[in-house]
Write an enzyme that holds these catalytic residues in place. Structure first.
Site, PDB file in Angstrom:
ATOM      1  N   GLU A  21       1.245  37.127 -22.111  1.00 61.78           N
ATOM      2  CA  GLU A  21       2.403  36.245 -22.062  1.00 61.78           C
ATOM      3  C   GLU A  21       2.362  35.294 -20.875  1.00 61.78           C
ATOM      4  O   GLU A  21       3.285  34.504 -20.685  1.00 61.78           O
ATOM      5  CB  GLU A  21       3.697  37.062 -22.073  1.00 61.78           C
ATOM      6  CG  GLU A  21       3.903  37.794 -23.397  1.00 61.78           C
ATOM      7  CD  GLU A  21       5.240  38.505 -23.484  1.00 61.78           C
ATOM      8  OE1 GLU A  21       5.836  38.785 -22.417  1.00 61.78           O
ATOM      9  OE2 GLU A  21       5.683  38.781 -24.613  1.00 61.78           O
TER      10      GLU A  21
ATOM     11  N   ASP B 120      -7.495  48.608 -33.665  1.00 64.02           N
ATOM     12  CA  ASP B 120      -7.233  49.428 -32.482  1.00 64.02           C
ATOM     13  C   ASP B 120      -8.075  50.705 -32.541  1.00 64.02           C
ATOM     14  O   ASP B 120      -8.168  51.354 -33.582  1.00 64.02           O
ATOM     15  CB  ASP B 120      -5.740  49.777 -32.454  1.00 64.02           C
ATOM     16  CG  ASP B 120      -5.282  50.341 -31.119  1.00 64.02           C
ATOM     17  OD1 ASP B 120      -6.084  51.014 -30.442  1.00 64.02           O
ATOM     18  OD2 ASP B 120      -4.118  50.127 -30.764  1.00 64.02           O
TER      19      ASP B 120
ATOM     20  N   ARG C  77      12.249  47.428 -29.631  1.00 64.59           N
ATOM     21  CA  ARG C  77      11.926  46.693 -28.398  1.00 64.59           C
ATOM     22  C   ARG C  77      12.625  45.335 -28.390  1.00 64.59           C
ATOM     23  O   ARG C  77      12.039  44.309 -28.033  1.00 64.59           O
ATOM     24  CB  ARG C  77      10.411  46.521 -28.250  1.00 64.59           C
ATOM     25  CG  ARG C  77       9.655  47.846 -28.079  1.00 64.59           C
ATOM     26  CD  ARG C  77       8.219  47.572 -27.635  1.00 64.59           C
ATOM     27  NE  ARG C  77       7.496  48.811 -27.450  1.00 64.59           N
ATOM     28  CZ  ARG C  77       6.608  49.298 -28.315  1.00 64.59           C
ATOM     29  NH1 ARG C  77       6.355  48.630 -29.437  1.00 64.59           N
ATOM     30  NH2 ARG C  77       5.961  50.418 -28.087  1.00 64.59           N
TER      31      ARG C  77
END
Length: 429
Positions: free
Chosen positions: A314, A144, A361
């Site tokens: 997704e 990242d 989450r």
């Protein structure tokens, strides 16, 4: 000094402490006292005994394990210090127990490709890489852009030690649920198709994953049930997920803040009248399918359309893999395929009895009480792990996993492929 030095010293510290605390907390488990006490006496020198008791789910071991875990010093990126020093690659490979030869002809003839997206917790990344590494495979690491400079340099130093591990040629600033996460995988795929290693399937991992099944078992699973077929569990996009593609979403990135937010602007329908599916972002894809993704007009148009949707990884893979005529596609497939073991909060009481660690989450970060559930799971990998919070979980899992790997080997096993304490137990029981 070994990168695991702080962990080993933690076991030394907990050895005497745990025995005393065990006696205090032992009144309800008298039948287990002798066995567990013997195991904990060895905790300071051989944590494998405590780990075995935890995998068996012994109540006294869970009590002691939690107490020992509290005695461990905070996990630090020991590898970061080493990789910035003048230490050489051979020392790193030896101390981290990397397996340097194919363990069977079956595995050598079925190389895999891995995409690993990472941004923090170097110690967890080293554990993961050491576990899944095999010299016949190839590994693309996406770092990242938000990762600290020192972290980036350390990972680059690590990958330079291996001919079959490389950094993605393009890096993204990855935002949770944003298009950047999908683009990171695409970037690695563009690199992997040019690899000299003729990999059969590509598997994506994140930095908080860990394998449950050995490389050989993964190969056998893909060769048998998914030979030449893509593995993308999912279903037609359900009504309660349509919000993800109904309006335009944007990514916001500023310094350490990064998130996705919805706008009021409605989004047009998918290109080519494509029916959207919803599924896991984790996959095992064939090389031919990856070539299709990178070259087919429909795949490129769907990728462009997905740039302003919520969590497009997704829907992207599972949607393309349901299209007829696509290489390795499964138009009528559902959720079958044991890619990733995850304890979702809303599945508590349904597919699992609860999270021994804590939820982030709505996903369980595994605690030591989850070890028995993990080792009994049919899945190839599991998510999530945090060695800074639950060091015994990853320490026990990597020892347990490595013993399974080496017991399946068809070649002579080298001493440094074992963890030192495990080697003495296996060779001189």
């Amino acid at each position: 000094m070994s990168f695991l030095g702080c962990t080993k010293s933690g076991f030394v510290l907990c050895g005497g402490l745990c025995i005393v605390l065990l006696a205090i907390n032992n009144t309800n488990q008298p039948e287990e006292r002798t066995d567990i006490e013997t195991e904990i006496k060895e905790c300071g020198f051989y944590p494998g005994e405590l780990c075995r008791a935890l995998f068996e789910g012994k109540p006294a071991a869970l009590v002691v394990g939690n107490l020992c875990q509290e005695a461990l010093p905070p996990s630090r990126d020991q590898g970061l210090v080493y990789l910035q020093s003048t230490g050489n690659c051979s020392t790193f490979i030896h101390e981290q127990h990397f397996i340097t030869k194919p363990l069977s002809e079956e595995e050598a003839n079925y190389p895999l490709a891995y995409i690993m997206t990472i941004h923090k917790k170097l110690d967890m990344f080293v554990k993961l890489l050491s576990a899944v590494y095999a010299p016949q495979n190839v590994y693309c690491i996406h770092i990242d852009k938000k990762a600290p400079k020192a972290y980036n340099q350390a990972v680059r130093r690590l990958t330079s030690c291996f001919r079959n591990i490389f950094i993605s040629s393009r890096q993204e600033t990855v935002v949770y649920a944003g298009f950047s996460r999908l683009q990171a995988d695409i970037n690695c795929m563009e690199d992997l198709v040019h690899s000299d290693i003729q990999w059969k399937h590509v598997i994506n991992l994140c930095g908080q994953d860990f394998p449950i099944k050995t490389n050989r078992k993964i190969v056998q699973y893909l060769k048998s049930k998914w030979n030449g077929i893509n593995l993308t569990p999912g279903m037609i996009q359900p009504q309660h997920m349509k919000y993800r593609t109904r309006v335009i979403y944007k990514e916001f990135v500023h310094m350490e803040m990064a998130y996705v937010y919805p706008t009021k602007e409605e989004k047009e329908s998918p290109p080519h009248n494509i029916t959207l599916y919803f599924g896991t972002a984790y996959y095992a894809l064939t090389r031919d399918f990856v070539q299709f993704v990178l070259s087919d007009t429909r795949a490129k148009d769907l990728l462009e359309w997905s740039k302003d949707t919520y969590s497009p990884d997704e829907h992207y893979w599972v949607t393309l893999n349901r299209m007829k005529g696509v290489p390795g596609s499964t138009p009528n497939a559902g959720w079958e395929g044991n890619i990733r073991a995850i304890k979702w909060r809303d599945q508590q009481g349904v597919s699992h009895s609860g999270c021994s660690g804590h939820y982030i989450r709505d996903i369980c970060v595994y605690g030591i009480g989850d070890l028995q559930w993990l080792t009994n799971s049919p899945h190839l990998f599991a998510n999530k792990f945090d060695p800074s919070r639950y060091p015994l979980v990853t320490d026990c899992l990597e020892r347990h996993y490595r013993l399974k790997v080496l017991k399946e080997a068809d070649v002579a096993v080298e001493k440094n492929w074992y963890f030192q304490d495990e080697y003495s137990k296996e060779i001189d029981p």
